[in-house]
Design a protein around this motif. Structure first.
Motif, PDB file in Angstrom:
ATOM      1  N   PRO A 156      29.663  -5.073 -89.621  1.00 38.29           N
ATOM      2  CA  PRO A 156      28.682  -5.911 -88.918  1.00 38.29           C
ATOM      3  C   PRO A 156      28.968  -6.049 -87.425  1.00 38.29           C
ATOM      4  O   PRO A 156      28.040  -6.142 -86.622  1.00 38.29           O
ATOM      5  N   LEU A 157      30.236  -6.040 -87.053  1.00 41.52           N
ATOM      6  CA  LEU A 157      30.576  -6.126 -85.635  1.00 41.52           C
ATOM      7  C   LEU A 157      30.085  -4.895 -84.881  1.00 41.52           C
ATOM      8  O   LEU A 157      29.557  -4.998 -83.766  1.00 41.52           O
ATOM      9  N   PHE A 158      30.213  -3.714 -85.492  1.00 36.89           N
ATOM     10  CA  PHE A 158      29.720  -2.495 -84.862  1.00 36.89           C
ATOM     11  C   PHE A 158      28.202  -2.516 -84.732  1.00 36.89           C
ATOM     12  O   PHE A 158      27.646  -2.064 -83.731  1.00 36.89           O
ATOM     13  N   VAL A 159      27.524  -3.054 -85.726  1.00 35.47           N
ATOM     14  CA  VAL A 159      26.064  -3.153 -85.672  1.00 35.47           C
ATOM     15  C   VAL A 159      25.650  -4.053 -84.515  1.00 35.47           C
ATOM     16  O   VAL A 159      24.754  -3.714 -83.727  1.00 35.47           O
ATOM     17  N   ILE A 160      26.315  -5.188 -84.376  1.00 38.93           N
ATOM     18  CA  ILE A 160      26.006  -6.117 -83.285  1.00 38.93           C
ATOM     19  C   ILE A 160      26.300  -5.478 -81.935  1.00 38.93           C
ATOM     20  O   ILE A 160      25.494  -5.571 -80.999  1.00 38.93           O
ATOM     21  N   VAL A 161      27.430  -4.797 -81.823  1.00 36.97           N
ATOM     22  CA  VAL A 161      27.786  -4.142 -80.559  1.00 36.97           C
ATOM     23  C   VAL A 161      26.790  -3.041 -80.221  1.00 36.97           C
ATOM     24  O   VAL A 161      26.406  -2.871 -79.056  1.00 36.97           O
ATOM     25  N   SER A 162      26.339  -2.300 -81.214  1.00 39.31           N
ATOM     26  CA  SER A 162      25.374  -1.228 -80.936  1.00 39.31           C
ATOM     27  C   SER A 162      24.028  -1.792 -80.486  1.00 39.31           C
ATOM     28  O   SER A 162      23.392  -1.230 -79.592  1.00 39.31           O
ATOM     29  N   ILE A 163      23.596  -2.895 -81.067  1.00 36.85           N
ATOM     30  CA  ILE A 163      22.336  -3.509 -80.641  1.00 36.85           C
ATOM     31  C   ILE A 163      22.479  -4.086 -79.234  1.00 36.85           C
ATOM     32  O   ILE A 163      21.584  -3.930 -78.395  1.00 36.85           O
ATOM     33  N   MET A 194      15.591   1.910 -76.075  1.00 31.69           N
ATOM     34  CA  MET A 194      16.787   2.058 -76.908  1.00 31.69           C
ATOM     35  C   MET A 194      16.910   0.934 -77.936  1.00 31.69           C
ATOM     36  O   MET A 194      17.409   1.149 -79.031  1.00 31.69           O
ATOM     37  N   VAL A 195      16.436  -0.252 -77.586  1.00 35.25           N
ATOM     38  CA  VAL A 195      16.486  -1.354 -78.552  1.00 35.25           C
ATOM     39  C   VAL A 195      15.610  -1.027 -79.754  1.00 35.25           C
ATOM     40  O   VAL A 195      16.015  -1.221 -80.900  1.00 35.25           O
ATOM     41  N   ALA A 196      14.428  -0.493 -79.506  1.00 33.42           N
ATOM     42  CA  ALA A 196      13.540  -0.120 -80.609  1.00 33.42           C
ATOM     43  C   ALA A 196      14.183   0.972 -81.465  1.00 33.42           C
ATOM     44  O   ALA A 196      14.126   0.913 -82.691  1.00 33.42           O
ATOM     45  N   LEU A 197      14.805   1.950 -80.815  1.00 32.21           N
ATOM     46  CA  LEU A 197      15.438   3.041 -81.552  1.00 32.21           C
ATOM     47  C   LEU A 197      16.589   2.538 -82.419  1.00 32.21           C
ATOM     48  O   LEU A 197      16.696   2.883 -83.602  1.00 32.21           O
ATOM     49  N   VAL A 198      17.436   1.698 -81.868  1.00 29.70           N
ATOM     50  CA  VAL A 198      18.580   1.173 -82.623  1.00 29.70           C
ATOM     51  C   VAL A 198      18.111   0.207 -83.711  1.00 29.70           C
ATOM     52  O   VAL A 198      18.650   0.209 -84.826  1.00 29.70           O
ATOM     53  N   LEU A 199      17.095  -0.587 -83.413  1.00 30.42           N
ATOM     54  CA  LEU A 199      16.573  -1.502 -84.443  1.00 30.42           C
ATOM     55  C   LEU A 199      15.977  -0.738 -85.617  1.00 30.42           C
ATOM     56  O   LEU A 199      16.202  -1.101 -86.774  1.00 30.42           O
TER      57      LEU A 199
END
Length: 170
Positions: free
Chosen positions: A13-20, A40-45
């Motif tokens: 979950p920490l990696f997911v938060i950092v990537s967003i 990029m936010v749309a792509l990562v989301l």
């Protein structure tokens, strides 16, 4: 058909938060207003909504949309509505998309990104009456072309083995 299928570790979950957060930081860079620069936010989301729908869902998409609205000084809710719909439809098709190879996944992602952009465009035109031009949709095409790279980068931490062994492929 002979390509190996690796068993992925659970997403951190920490990696997911950092990537967003990293995607948000990439969006606020000065070149974000040029045509063809992907959201990029749309792509990562959409990536995390497909790969981890229980971890990243509509609430995270709405919050990130509000952050993008505040940053872009856009009508409050423009990005939030688009990201929420994007996340909802990505979660709806997440089981189907994961069965396909990466190129076909990108073709499934393109209509989602175009839909999110269309929602933003409708809100923008309804408020300001200005159409930004057809190059506006180049952003979704660029993000679709970045899908394989984004998948490779965002899945990299899950591919490593817990205890490394030279005879085991995972």
């Amino acid at each position: 058909m002979n390509r190996p299928h690796y068993i992925l570790l659970p997403a951190n979950p920490l990696f997911v938060i950092v990537s967003i957060c990293g995607a948000f930081l990439l969006n606020i860079l000065p070149w974000g207003q040029w045509y063809g620069v992907p959201d990029m936010v749309a792509l990562v989301l959409v990536f995390w909504s497909i790969h981890q729908p229980r971890l990243v869902g509509i609430g995270v998409a709405f919050f990130m949309g509000l952050l993008m609205d505040v940053h872009d000084a856009a009508l409050l809710g423009q990005h939030a509505l688009a990201y929420t719909l994007l996340s909802y439809f990505a979660i709806m098709i997440h089981r189907r998309v994961l069965w396909f190879p990466i190129g076909t996944q990108a073709l499934h992602i393109l209509p989602l990104l175009l839909m999110a952009q269309m929602v933003q465009l409708v809100v923008r035109v309804a408020v300001s009456g200005k159409f930004p031009g057809w190059l506006y949709f180049l952003e979704s095409v660029t993000a679709t072309l970045l899908w394989p790279l984004a998948s490779w980068i965002l899945l990299a931490p899950q591919r490593r083995a817990i205890d490394r062994d030279e005879t085991r492929p995972i």
